[in-house]
Design a protein around this motif. Structure first.
Motif, PDB file in Angstrom:
ATOM      1  N   SER A  69      -4.792  42.268   7.979  1.00  0.00           N
ATOM      2  CA  SER A  69      -4.943  43.836   7.958  1.00  0.00           C
ATOM      3  C   SER A  69      -5.927  43.909   6.776  1.00  0.00           C
ATOM      4  CB  SER A  69      -3.736  44.314   7.522  1.00  0.00           C
ATOM      5  OG  SER A  69      -3.903  45.506   7.568  1.00  0.00           O
ATOM      6  N   ALA A  70      -7.110  44.860   6.931  1.00  0.00           N
ATOM      7  CA  ALA A  70      -7.681  45.404   5.790  1.00  0.00           C
ATOM      8  C   ALA A  70      -7.124  46.747   5.350  1.00  0.00           C
ATOM      9  CB  ALA A  70      -9.131  45.782   6.541  1.00  0.00           C
ATOM     10  N   SER A  71      -5.817  47.134   5.771  1.00  0.00           N
ATOM     11  CA  SER A  71      -5.373  48.207   5.168  1.00  0.00           C
ATOM     12  C   SER A  71      -4.985  48.106   3.789  1.00  0.00           C
ATOM     13  CB  SER A  71      -4.254  48.669   6.056  1.00  0.00           C
ATOM     14  OG  SER A  71      -3.557  49.737   5.535  1.00  0.00           O
ATOM     15  N   LYS A  75      -7.319  56.721   8.810  1.00  0.00           N
ATOM     16  CA  LYS A  75      -5.873  56.739   8.846  1.00  0.00           C
ATOM     17  C   LYS A  75      -5.453  57.228  10.136  1.00  0.00           C
ATOM     18  CE  LYS A  75      -5.404  57.190   4.308  1.00  0.00           C
ATOM     19  NZ  LYS A  75      -6.489  57.585   3.563  1.00  0.00           N
ATOM     20  N   ALA A  76      -4.525  56.371  10.811  1.00  0.00           N
ATOM     21  CA  ALA A  76      -4.001  56.720  12.041  1.00  0.00           C
ATOM     22  C   ALA A  76      -3.580  58.272  12.249  1.00  0.00           C
ATOM     23  CB  ALA A  76      -2.803  56.026  12.618  1.00  0.00           C
ATOM     24  N   THR A 100      -0.748  50.781  13.562  1.00  0.00           N
ATOM     25  CA  THR A 100      -0.116  51.823  13.525  1.00  0.00           C
ATOM     26  C   THR A 100      -0.977  53.017  14.511  1.00  0.00           C
ATOM     27  OG1 THR A 100       0.543  51.631  11.133  1.00  0.00           O
ATOM     28  CG2 THR A 100       0.597  53.823  11.823  1.00  0.00           C
ATOM     29  N   TYR A 144      -4.332  61.277   9.235  1.00  0.00           N
ATOM     30  CA  TYR A 144      -3.692  61.918   7.870  1.00  0.00           C
ATOM     31  C   TYR A 144      -2.984  60.698   7.078  1.00  0.00           C
ATOM     32  CZ  TYR A 144       0.706  61.759  10.020  1.00  0.00           C
ATOM     33  OH  TYR A 144       2.096  61.418  10.709  1.00  0.00           O
ATOM     34  N   ILE A 154       0.183  60.538   4.862  1.00  0.00           N
ATOM     35  CA  ILE A 154       1.356  60.928   4.399  1.00  0.00           C
ATOM     36  C   ILE A 154       1.449  60.856   2.947  1.00  0.00           C
ATOM     37  CG2 ILE A 154       3.095  59.130   4.990  1.00  0.00           C
ATOM     38  CD1 ILE A 154       4.799  61.352   6.112  1.00  0.00           C
ATOM     39  N   GLN A 155       0.907  59.842   2.466  1.00  0.00           N
ATOM     40  CA  GLN A 155       1.246  59.331   1.149  1.00  0.00           C
ATOM     41  C   GLN A 155       0.469  60.261  -0.043  1.00  0.00           C
ATOM     42  OE1 GLN A 155      -0.411  57.630   3.191  1.00  0.00           O
ATOM     43  NE2 GLN A 155      -1.955  56.490   2.580  1.00  0.00           N
ATOM     44  N   LYS A 194      -7.300  55.808  14.537  1.00  0.00           N
ATOM     45  CA  LYS A 194      -8.042  56.425  13.193  1.00  0.00           C
ATOM     46  C   LYS A 194      -9.523  57.276  14.109  1.00  0.00           C
ATOM     47  CE  LYS A 194      -8.430  52.329  12.411  1.00  0.00           C
ATOM     48  NZ  LYS A 194      -8.808  50.997  12.056  1.00  0.00           N
ATOM     49  N   GLU A 213      -9.953  46.877  17.998  1.00  0.00           N
ATOM     50  CA  GLU A 213      -8.760  47.606  18.933  1.00  0.00           C
ATOM     51  C   GLU A 213      -9.386  48.454  20.055  1.00  0.00           C
ATOM     52  OE1 GLU A 213      -6.696  49.762  15.571  1.00  0.00           O
ATOM     53  OE2 GLU A 213      -7.597  48.189  14.254  1.00  0.00           O
ATOM     54  N   ARG A 256      -3.089  50.205   2.352  1.00  0.00           N
ATOM     55  CA  ARG A 256      -1.826  50.597   2.301  1.00  0.00           C
ATOM     56  C   ARG A 256      -0.826  49.312   2.412  1.00  0.00           C
ATOM     57  NH1 ARG A 256      -5.939  53.701   3.231  1.00  0.00           N
ATOM     58  NH2 ARG A 256      -5.748  53.168   5.311  1.00  0.00           N
ATOM     59  N   ARG A 257      -0.985  48.619   3.539  1.00  0.00           N
ATOM     60  CA  ARG A 257      -0.353  47.553   3.870  1.00  0.00           C
ATOM     61  C   ARG A 257      -0.055  46.640   2.751  1.00  0.00           C
ATOM     62  NH1 ARG A 257      -2.713  48.013   9.507  1.00  0.00           N
ATOM     63  NH2 ARG A 257      -1.414  49.528  10.466  1.00  0.00           N
ATOM     64  N   VAL A 259       5.282  55.406   8.334  1.00  0.00           N
ATOM     65  CA  VAL A 259       4.014  56.264   8.736  1.00  0.00           C
ATOM     66  C   VAL A 259       2.957  55.792   7.917  1.00  0.00           C
ATOM     67  CG1 VAL A 259       3.596  58.693   8.564  1.00  0.00           C
ATOM     68  CG2 VAL A 259       5.813  58.193   8.863  1.00  0.00           C
ATOM     69  N   VAL A 260       3.146  55.238   6.863  1.00  0.00           N
ATOM     70  CA  VAL A 260       2.062  54.797   5.877  1.00  0.00           C
ATOM     71  C   VAL A 260       1.278  53.591   6.292  1.00  0.00           C
ATOM     72  CG1 VAL A 260       1.449  54.290   3.574  1.00  0.00           C
ATOM     73  CG2 VAL A 260       3.443  55.842   3.952  1.00  0.00           C
ATOM     74  N   LYS A 295      -3.997  41.123  16.484  1.00  0.00           N
ATOM     75  CA  LYS A 295      -4.938  41.108  15.232  1.00  0.00           C
ATOM     76  C   LYS A 295      -4.451  39.835  14.557  1.00  0.00           C
ATOM     77  CE  LYS A 295      -5.097  46.016  14.190  1.00  0.00           C
ATOM     78  NZ  LYS A 295      -4.627  47.277  13.410  1.00  0.00           N
TER      79      LYS A 295
HETATM   80  O1  LIG Z   1       0.066  58.626   6.811  1.00  0.00           O
HETATM   81  C1  LIG Z   1      -0.518  57.558   6.988  1.00  0.00           C
HETATM   82  N1  LIG Z   1      -0.770  57.081   8.242  1.00  0.00           N
HETATM   83  C2  LIG Z   1      -1.646  56.039   8.523  1.00  0.00           C
HETATM   84  C3  LIG Z   1      -2.232  55.329   7.529  1.00  0.00           C
HETATM   85  C4  LIG Z   1      -3.095  54.209   7.683  1.00  0.00           C
HETATM   86  O2  LIG Z   1      -3.801  54.353   8.853  1.00  0.00           O
HETATM   87  C5  LIG Z   1      -4.233  52.978   9.191  1.00  0.00           C
HETATM   88  C6  LIG Z   1      -3.913  52.925  10.684  1.00  0.00           C
HETATM   89  O3  LIG Z   1      -4.738  51.977  11.377  1.00  0.00           O
HETATM   90  P1  LIG Z   1      -4.584  50.641  12.050  1.00  0.00           P
HETATM   91  O4  LIG Z   1      -3.314  50.329  12.165  1.00  0.00           O
HETATM   92  O5  LIG Z   1      -5.808  50.417  12.897  1.00  0.00           O
HETATM   93  O6  LIG Z   1      -5.011  49.659  10.387  1.00  0.00           O
HETATM   94  P2  LIG Z   1      -6.416  49.515   9.788  1.00  0.00           P
HETATM   95  O7  LIG Z   1      -6.449  50.329   8.618  1.00  0.00           O
HETATM   96  O8  LIG Z   1      -7.596  49.540  10.758  1.00  0.00           O
HETATM   97  O9  LIG Z   1      -6.362  48.085   9.298  1.00  0.00           O
HETATM   98  P3  LIG Z   1      -6.261  46.523  10.284  1.00  0.00           P
HETATM   99  O10 LIG Z   1      -7.042  45.726   9.578  1.00  0.00           O
HETATM  100  O11 LIG Z   1      -4.803  46.098   9.968  1.00  0.00           O
HETATM  101  O12 LIG Z   1      -6.447  46.830  11.593  1.00  0.00           O
HETATM  102  C7  LIG Z   1      -3.584  51.984   8.266  1.00  0.00           C
HETATM  103  O13 LIG Z   1      -4.512  51.592   7.341  1.00  0.00           O
HETATM  104  C8  LIG Z   1      -2.514  52.755   7.717  1.00  0.00           C
HETATM  105  O14 LIG Z   1      -2.422  52.277   6.320  1.00  0.00           O
HETATM  106  C9  LIG Z   1      -2.070  55.914   6.093  1.00  0.00           C
HETATM  107  O15 LIG Z   1      -2.653  55.450   5.088  1.00  0.00           O
HETATM  108  N2  LIG Z   1      -1.275  57.110   6.082  1.00  0.00           N
END
Ligand SMILES: O=c1[nH]cc([C@@H]2O[C@H](COP(=O)(O)OP(=O)(O)OP(=O)(O)O)[C@@H](O)[C@H]2O)c(=O)[nH]1
Length: 693
Positions: free
Chosen positions: A33-35, A187-188, A103, A191, A193-194, A114, A58, A37-38, A211-212, A79
């Motif tokens: 994942s490139a997120s 962000k999905a 998410t 928004y 939330i964090q 997103k 996606e 937050r994760r 949610v994050v 993924k």
């Molecule tokens: O309140 C929040 N809700 C969601 C998020 C961030 O939103 C994205 C969701 O996108 P996805 O699951 O497709 O993930 P990507 O960012 O594209 O990364 P991948 O490489 O795993 O596809 C996710 O980053 C949440 O953290 C948020 O930050 N706050």
């Protein structure tokens, strides 16, 4: 930053809180994942892992799914599988575990992902205004097991978590102000939330971190199901999954409600204890591995000894060949991969101890490390002899022809070419040679994303420094002087950027890095509100150029020492970009050019604490509230356990220090800059975006 509520850096605390996380120590865990937050959620609980963002697009057809969470789970699975399949081929290593997640937000029967642009963000946020909606994160855990014949078995565990969120009524002004902050874009549901998005929320029912972007609690429960608690059930069917490697999706061979889409079904789940749902979030187990009967005896592969299987779990498998051939469905119970209750694969039998035969993967890893310097030097030499340029111009030369062109011995050239083939830099056919795609795109000196200049810098400057590493470690400082004094007299002046030629070589190295990493850094954040930027120490302007490409309304001033500014003219065609201008000056002594965004790329790590604070206070002084600061460096993991690239670089640094994203955040905060976003780009440089409070 949402992680203020999650600061478990103490390893003991992590182990006590979650023994499963510590069981993953020593395994190659990969977050697909490139997120950011994760990454942060998992890093904060002490999990050590590599990040390999998935290339899976996606684009699954949502209408094929009976429920939204099935879509999220399937996307998460694709993924993770994409990375699990790619790594043995492209990264030449097989991960132990790959984690994928997706998410989504659902409201009024719609699935929101997103936003693609501001209008899409508006559409999403206005549909959420004043209502309760659900956030689902689907998670897939792929456990990989590499076998002796280079096949890889996969065990797939997938689940999802639902959290309900209620938004306050949002006025048009509020909506647009929020959208213009840039936060919604990655962000999905549009928004976060964090962060600022938290202000829009009236209540949250369920797991906040879900949610994050990652349901940490459910994930830990699933891990402990895999590693600790899978109970046995003799009548249970094992779900075998057949992976086709031609880009299509793996399909379950057991009953599936929808083709290609394994969903919650009877198989596998009934005998597995469901994670307790202490929170109000719904928790669902899509499927998990059945386990073997207690006391079942199996023969260890390649060994005569019998192992009691009471603690082993037979897992679902899908198998593939790493060379991309179609894999066969495996039907024999004995050929199914085994996982112990302690989390070890069968080859890592718990009976193993310090004096037993070394494991193959350990030997391979150590072999790679021992030979690493030979591989680097082979690459440096081939680059210096311009082998990749030659084979680009004249593909299909044999060793004697290459030797003649590069003016080297036939014997030595042949050895070098063969070594380059083994390293994946060249291809050979009937004793003739040509570049691989990697060499064509990164090693040719005239390639758009050439790293040739940086390789030269490594060979000329870093290689000699590393040959004095032992002294550097003993004495606690860089060995630059020693390296210089070892050089012949006429090279003394030249060393370490003193002569014009050395300066140009160093600038070329920085130019290469900026060109390769520039786009990832420039596009990491929504900077549309900034019209003027200043790249401090911006060298040849390559990074500045990427910023102007990524942000059509932005002009960038490159501020660097007079000698650098003068030489930067040689790096055409950057000077043909009329939105990049150069100002000569010393950022420690001279007034900084006015801008509403300051860029600091590869600057801070090289400075002593004292110089760093001088520079940051100068920037803080010229920044008005709302001004941006974009920092680009290699960010160390919070526990300083990686990435190796950053930690190895520190070994040859003279004054500065490598830091984690949090350490940089704290530093910047002390000068009034609040971290808005951090991006681990999976490129040469990471990025952090801060706003002057
Ligand atoms: O309140 C929040 N809700 C969601 C998020 C961030 O939103 C994205 C969701 O996108 P996805 O699951 O497709 O993930 P990507 O960012 O594209 O990364 P991948 O490489 O795993 O596809 C996710 O980053 C949440 O953290 C948020 O930050 N706050």
């Amino acid at each position: 930053m949402f992680n203020s509520r999650l600061t478990l850096s103490d390893e003991k605390a992590t182990m006590v809180l979650n023994p499963v996380i510590s069981k993953l120590a020593g395994k190659l865990v990969v977050l697909a994942s490139a997120s950011p937050r994760r990454l942060e959620i998992l890093r904060n609980v002490g999990l050590r892992f590599e990040v390999v963002p998935s290339w899976f697009k996606e684009t699954l057809d949502k209408s094929l799914f009976k429920a939204p969470h099935e879509y999220a789970v399937e996307t998460a699975k694709q993924k993770a599988l994409e990375v699990a399949r790619r790594m043995p081929i492209k990264h030449l290593k097989t991960p132990d575990i790959v984690i994928g997640a997706d998410t989504i937000v659902t409201v009024d029967g719609m699935i929101l992902e997103k936003p693609v642009d501001k209008h899409d963000a508006y559409r999403m946020l206005s549909s959420l205004s004043g209502k309760e909606h659900s956030v689902y994160t689907g998670v897939a855990i792929v456990v990989c097991h590499e076998k002796e014949n280079e096949e890889v078995d996969y065990q797939l565990i997938q689940f999802y978590e639902e959290t309900k969120v209620k938004f306050a009524d949002l006025s048009e002004d509020m909506l647009w102000e929020y959208i213009n902050s840039g936060e919604p874009m990655d962000k999905a549901g549009g928004y976060g939330i964090q962060a600022l998005g938290g202000m829009l929320v009236e209540y949250v029912h369920g797991d906040f971190l879900n949610v994050v972007g990652f349901p940490l609690n459910h994930f830990c429960k699933q891990l402990s199901l895999i590693y600790n608690h899978c109970t046995s059930s003799s009548d249970q069917k094992s779900e075998s999954v057949h992976l086709s490697l031609n880009g299509t999706h793996p399909t379950s061979v057991l009953s599936q409600p929808t083709p290609n889409i394994p969903t919650q079904s009877s198989h596998g789940s009934s005998s597995i204890p469901k994670p307790s749902s202490a929170s109000s979030s719904q928790t669902h187990l899509t499927h998990c591995s059945p386990s073997a009967s207690p006391g079942h005896k199996v023969k260890r592969k390649g060994s005569d000894s019998e192992v009691s299987q009471s603690s082993w779990t037979l897992v679902n498998s899908l198998s593939k060949h790493t060379d991309g051939r179609e894999a066969k469905l495996r039907d024999s119970e004995n050929t199914l991969p085994l996982i112990s209750s302690s989390g070890q694969l069968i080859e890592h039998d718990v009976t193993e101890h310090e004096d037993s035969e070394p494991r193959k993967e350990d030997l391979r890893r150590i072999g790679e490390l021992i030979d690493g310097f030979k591989a680097s030097k082979a690459l440096f030499t081939a680059a210096r002899l311009r082998v990749f340029d030659l084979l680009h111009r004249m593909p299909g030369l044999d060793a004697a022809q290459v030797a003649q062109e590069v003016k080297a011995s036939v014997k030595g050239t042949e050895c070098l070419l063969e070594a380059c083939v083994s390293l994946g830099l060249l291809k050979s056919k009937e004793r003739t040679y040509e570049n691989t795609d990697l060499a064509t795109s990164l090693l040719r000196s005239d390639a758009c994303f050439s790293l040739h200049g940086y390789i030269q810098h490594c060979d000329d400057t870093l290689w000699p420094l590393f040959s004095h590493l032992e002294s550097a470690v003993e004495e606690g400082h860089s060995q630059r002087e020693k390296v210089v004094s070892n050089k012949p007299k006429d090279m003394l002046k030249d060393a370490f950027h003193n002569s014009q030629e050395a300066k140009l070589r160093f600038m070329n190295a920085m130019h290469c890095v900026a060109k390769v990493a520039g786009k990832s850094v420039a596009t990491a954040f929504d900077l549309s509100r900034y019209k003027t930027a200043c790249d401090l120490g911006g060298c040849t302007g390559a990074m500045a150029c990427e910023f102007t490409k990524a942000h059509p309304g932005m002009s960038v001033t490159v501020f660097d020492l007079p000698a650098v500014a003068e030489l930067s003219e040689r790096f055409h065609p950057l000077h043909s970009n009329n939105r990049v201008s150069f100002v000569a000056g010393d950022f420690f002594q001279d007034e900084l050019p006015k801008a509403d965004l300051y860029i600091l790329a590869r600057i801070l790590h090289d400075l002593t604490d004292e110089k760093l604070h001088i520079l940051l206070s100068k920037i803080a002084d010229v920044c008005k509230p709302g001004c941006g600061l974009l920092l680009s460096e290699i960010f160390l993991d919070e526990d300083r356990s990686g990435p190796s690239r950053g930690l190895l670089q520190a070994l040859s640094m003279s004054e500065g220090k490598q830091r984690s994203a949090t350490e940089y955040s704290v530093l910047l905060k002390s000068h009034g800059f609040i971290t808005a976003q951090i991006r681990h780009t999976d490129n040469l440089l990471d990025a952090m975006f801060c706003i002057k409070a």
